[in-house]
Write an enzyme that holds these catalytic residues in place. Structure first.
Site, PDB file in Angstrom:
ATOM      1  N   ALA A  62       0.672  -1.146   0.108  1.00 30.29           N
ATOM      2  CA  ALA A  62      -0.324  -0.698   0.232  1.00 30.29           C
ATOM      3  C   ALA A  62       0.736   1.374   0.075  1.00 30.29           C
ATOM      4  O   ALA A  62       1.887   1.379   0.512  1.00 30.29           O
ATOM      5  CB  ALA A  62      -0.709  -0.032   1.228  1.00 30.29           C
ATOM      6  N   GLY A 107       0.246  -5.175   1.242  1.00 31.23           N
ATOM      7  CA  GLY A 107      -0.824  -5.158   0.389  1.00 31.23           C
ATOM      8  C   GLY A 107      -0.081  -6.213  -0.667  1.00 31.23           C
ATOM      9  O   GLY A 107      -0.734  -6.892  -1.184  1.00 31.23           O
ATOM     10  N   GLU A 110       0.076  -9.457   0.383  1.00 30.98           N
ATOM     11  CA  GLU A 110      -1.742 -10.607   0.527  1.00 30.98           C
ATOM     12  C   GLU A 110      -2.297 -10.238  -0.803  1.00 30.98           C
ATOM     13  O   GLU A 110      -3.387 -11.068  -1.227  1.00 30.98           O
ATOM     14  CB  GLU A 110      -1.983  -8.732   1.327  1.00 30.98           C
ATOM     15  CG  GLU A 110      -1.279  -9.068   2.573  1.00 30.98           C
ATOM     16  CD  GLU A 110      -2.152  -7.941   3.527  1.00 30.98           C
ATOM     17  OE1 GLU A 110      -2.080  -6.983   3.137  1.00 30.98           O
ATOM     18  OE2 GLU A 110      -2.389  -7.111   4.438  1.00 30.98           O
ATOM     19  N   GLU A 130       4.893  -4.369   7.387  1.00 33.82           N
ATOM     20  CA  GLU A 130       3.765  -3.609   7.655  1.00 33.82           C
ATOM     21  C   GLU A 130       4.391  -3.605   9.575  1.00 33.82           C
ATOM     22  O   GLU A 130       4.438  -2.137  10.633  1.00 33.82           O
ATOM     23  CB  GLU A 130       2.240  -3.916   8.198  1.00 33.82           C
ATOM     24  CG  GLU A 130       1.805  -3.717   6.945  1.00 33.82           C
ATOM     25  CD  GLU A 130       1.490  -5.246   6.518  1.00 33.82           C
ATOM     26  OE1 GLU A 130       2.842  -5.896   6.478  1.00 33.82           O
ATOM     27  OE2 GLU A 130       1.388  -5.612   5.091  1.00 33.82           O
TER      28      GLU A 130
END
Ligand code: COA
Length: 254
Positions: A62, A107, A110, A130
């Site tokens: 992200a 992300g 993910e 993260e």
């Protein structure tokens, strides 16, 4: 931006924001979610491949600059948007393949985990860093990494934020194979899957997605039921008849 390239029944979705290592900001993630939504519904598309532009990154996560300005409500919406994209990859009624051509962090890892199959380039780097930002994986990482690699391995990776190379990713089952160029491997597998019965693939994906959750006995019952129902399809008749007639099957998706 998001590019979608169609090659007959295979769609290659490319996250193209190379100057930010394909990190996802709001407009790119929204565009990705919308593109996946359309591909999910397009019956002419049999297989979807997800990759990143350039040779450095799949998706470096992200967009941290964007996220740093979010309040609680906005962060919840941001998480939900990522889950929508991941959910589409995981549940669309056709196989999805991640071609991990570089950094797949946060992300990015993910979304790769939400795909059915993952291939990595030899130089790929994967991880859930993260924790180093004081946050947690928010697009499925606390759940899907454990489902793919086992809970012990997943906890170590999300707690430490350690980034791993392609060889370790292969060893722990995070990727299915390591190959250069990785997109070639993904396209080859996608073409193979596109030659199979899309009905059988859809059913297998739906059933396999239940394997690690719900009630084992009722999942097995659903499999037995679906197995029987599939015998009404032209594809099942074609597949078995072709074997008996010693010729390759031609599946029509009916
Ligand atoms: N969000 C926003 N921008 C990002 C980004 C991210 N997740 N990842 C990389 N970028 C940007 C960098 O800020 C830089 O832009 P700039 O030139 O305008 O400063 C550009 O992409 C190139 O990245 P850079 O850090 O210079 O490349 P590098 O080769 O030195 O390092 C990484 C590569 C992937 C190790 C490093 O960029 C990184 O750690 N990124 C963050 C990964 C992360 O924590 N992702 C999880 C987010 S939840």
């Amino acid at each position: 931006m998001i590019r979608v390239d169609r090659d007959v029944a295979v769609a290659v979705v490319t996250v193209d924001r190379e100057d930010a290592l394909n990190a996802l900001d709001a407009s790119t993630l929204t565009e990705l979610r919308d593109a996946l939504g359309h591909l999910a519904q397009d019956d002419d598309v049999r297989v979807v491949v997800l990759t990143g532009a350039g040779d450095k990154a799949f998706i470096a996560g992200a967009d941290i600059k964007y996220m740093s300005g979010l309040d609680v409500g906005q962060a919840k919406e941001w998480g939900a948007l990522g889950h929508e994209a991941g959910g589409l990859l995981e549940t669309m009624p056709k196989p999805t393949i991640a071609a991990i051509n570089g950094f797949a962090l946060g992300g990015g890892c993910e979304l790769a985990l939400a795909c059915d199959i993952r291939f990595a380039a030899t130089g790929a780097k994967l991880g859930q860093p993260e924790v180093n930002l004081g946050i947690i994986p928010g697009w499925g990482g606390t759940q899907r990494l454990a489902r793919v690699c086992g809970l012990g391995v997943a906890k170590e990776l999300i707690f430490t934020g350690r980034v791993i190379g392609a060889d370790e990713a292969l060893r722990i089952g995070l990727v299915n194979a390591v190959h250069d160029p990785v997109l070639e491997k993904a396209r080859e597998t996608a073409a193979l899957l596109a030659s199979k019965s899309p009905i059988a693939l859809r059913m297998m994906k739906e059933l396999a997605n239940r394997a690690l959750g719900g009630d084992h006995a009722s999942n097995l019952k659903a499999e037995a039921e679906t197995f029987g129902e599939l015998f009404a399809s032209e594809d099942a008749k074609e597949g078995m008849t072709a074997f008996v007639e010693k010729r390759p099957p031609a599946f029509k998706g009916r």
